[in-house]
Write a protein that holds these residues in place. Structure first.
Motif, short mmCIF file in Angstrom:
data_model
loop_
_atom_site.label_atom_id
_atom_site.label_comp_id
_atom_site.label_asym_id
_atom_site.label_seq_id
_atom_site.Cartn_x
_atom_site.Cartn_y
_atom_site.Cartn_z
N ALA A 26 -65.80 33.11 -2.12
CA ALA A 26 -66.53 33.86 -3.14
C ALA A 26 -66.83 33.03 -4.38
N ALA A 27 -65.99 32.08 -4.71
CA ALA A 27 -66.20 31.26 -5.91
C ALA A 27 -67.45 30.39 -5.80
N THR A 28 -67.97 30.21 -4.59
CA THR A 28 -69.17 29.40 -4.43
C THR A 28 -70.40 30.15 -4.91
N GLY A 29 -70.32 31.48 -4.94
CA GLY A 29 -71.46 32.29 -5.31
C GLY A 29 -72.51 32.37 -4.22
N MET A 30 -72.22 31.80 -3.08
CA MET A 30 -73.21 31.76 -2.00
C MET A 30 -72.76 32.49 -0.73
N VAL A 31 -71.48 32.46 -0.45
CA VAL A 31 -71.01 33.02 0.81
C VAL A 31 -69.56 33.47 0.63
N THR A 32 -69.19 34.50 1.36
CA THR A 32 -67.78 34.87 1.43
C THR A 32 -67.39 35.01 2.89
N LEU A 33 -66.19 34.61 3.17
CA LEU A 33 -65.69 34.65 4.54
C LEU A 33 -64.70 35.78 4.73
N GLY A 34 -64.62 36.67 3.76
CA GLY A 34 -63.72 37.81 3.85
C GLY A 34 -62.43 37.55 3.11
N PRO A 35 -61.56 38.56 3.08
CA PRO A 35 -60.30 38.45 2.34
C PRO A 35 -59.39 37.35 2.89
N VAL A 36 -58.84 36.56 2.00
CA VAL A 36 -57.85 35.54 2.38
C VAL A 36 -56.66 36.23 3.04
N ALA A 37 -56.33 37.43 2.58
CA ALA A 37 -55.19 38.15 3.15
C ALA A 37 -55.37 38.40 4.65
N ARG A 38 -56.61 38.49 5.12
CA ARG A 38 -56.82 38.68 6.57
C ARG A 38 -56.35 37.45 7.34
N THR A 39 -56.66 36.27 6.83
CA THR A 39 -56.18 35.04 7.46
C THR A 39 -54.67 34.95 7.36
N LEU A 40 -54.12 35.36 6.22
CA LEU A 40 -52.66 35.37 6.08
C LEU A 40 -52.03 36.32 7.10
N GLY A 41 -52.67 37.45 7.37
CA GLY A 41 -52.16 38.37 8.39
C GLY A 41 -52.18 37.75 9.77
N ASP A 42 -53.26 37.04 10.08
CA ASP A 42 -53.33 36.37 11.38
C ASP A 42 -52.26 35.30 11.51
N LEU A 43 -52.06 34.54 10.42
CA LEU A 43 -51.02 33.51 10.44
C LEU A 43 -49.64 34.13 10.59
N ALA A 44 -49.36 35.18 9.84
CA ALA A 44 -48.05 35.83 9.93
C ALA A 44 -47.81 36.37 11.34
N ALA A 45 -48.83 36.93 11.95
CA ALA A 45 -48.68 37.42 13.33
C ALA A 45 -48.38 36.27 14.28
N ALA A 46 -49.08 35.15 14.11
CA ALA A 46 -48.86 33.98 14.97
C ALA A 46 -47.47 33.40 14.76
N LEU A 47 -46.92 33.62 13.57
CA LEU A 47 -45.57 33.12 13.26
C LEU A 47 -44.49 34.15 13.57
N ASP A 48 -44.85 35.19 14.31
CA ASP A 48 -43.91 36.25 14.71
C ASP A 48 -43.29 36.94 13.51
N ARG A 49 -44.12 37.28 12.54
CA ARG A 49 -43.70 38.02 11.35
C ARG A 49 -44.51 39.32 11.27
N PRO A 50 -44.22 40.27 12.14
CA PRO A 50 -45.07 41.47 12.23
C PRO A 50 -45.12 42.29 10.93
N ASP A 51 -44.01 42.39 10.21
CA ASP A 51 -44.03 43.16 8.96
C ASP A 51 -44.92 42.50 7.91
N GLN A 52 -44.81 41.18 7.79
CA GLN A 52 -45.68 40.45 6.87
C GLN A 52 -47.13 40.57 7.29
N ALA A 53 -47.39 40.48 8.58
CA ALA A 53 -48.76 40.58 9.08
C ALA A 53 -49.36 41.93 8.69
N ALA A 54 -48.59 42.99 8.87
CA ALA A 54 -49.07 44.33 8.52
C ALA A 54 -49.33 44.44 7.02
N ASP A 55 -48.43 43.89 6.21
CA ASP A 55 -48.62 43.91 4.76
C ASP A 55 -49.89 43.16 4.35
#
Length: 75
Positions: A26-55
């Motif tokens: 978003a800081a580019t003013g040209m494109v957004t790739l969605g919430p960073v938290a979504r990527t954090l959720g995917d990473l947490a799930a891949a790291l077997d942290r289901p509660d963190q992924a849900a949060d």
């Protein structure tokens, strides 16, 4: 995540945490790739942290809702 490199996923998760309430790109003013938290959720799930992924996914939904244009219906 595709490479299943757990140490790399741990580092990326830690590095992205400060940006959890932001839209990626978003800081580019040209494109957004969605919430960073979504990527954090995917990473947490891949790291077997289901509660963190849900949060992180709830946080991503909240960030996306705040960014939604007023004339656009919610998902």
């Amino acid at each position: 995540m595709a490479l299943d490199d757990r140490p790399a996923m741990e580092r990326v998760h830690a590095a992205l945490l400060p940006a959890a309430n932001e839209l990626a790109g978003a800081a580019t003013g040209m494109v957004t790739l969605g919430p960073v938290a979504r990527t954090l959720g995917d990473l947490a799930a891949a790291l077997d942290r289901p509660d963190q992924a849900a949060d992180h996914r709830r946080q991503a939904d909240a960030v996306a809702e705040r960014a939604r244009p007023p004339d656009r219906p919610p998902r």
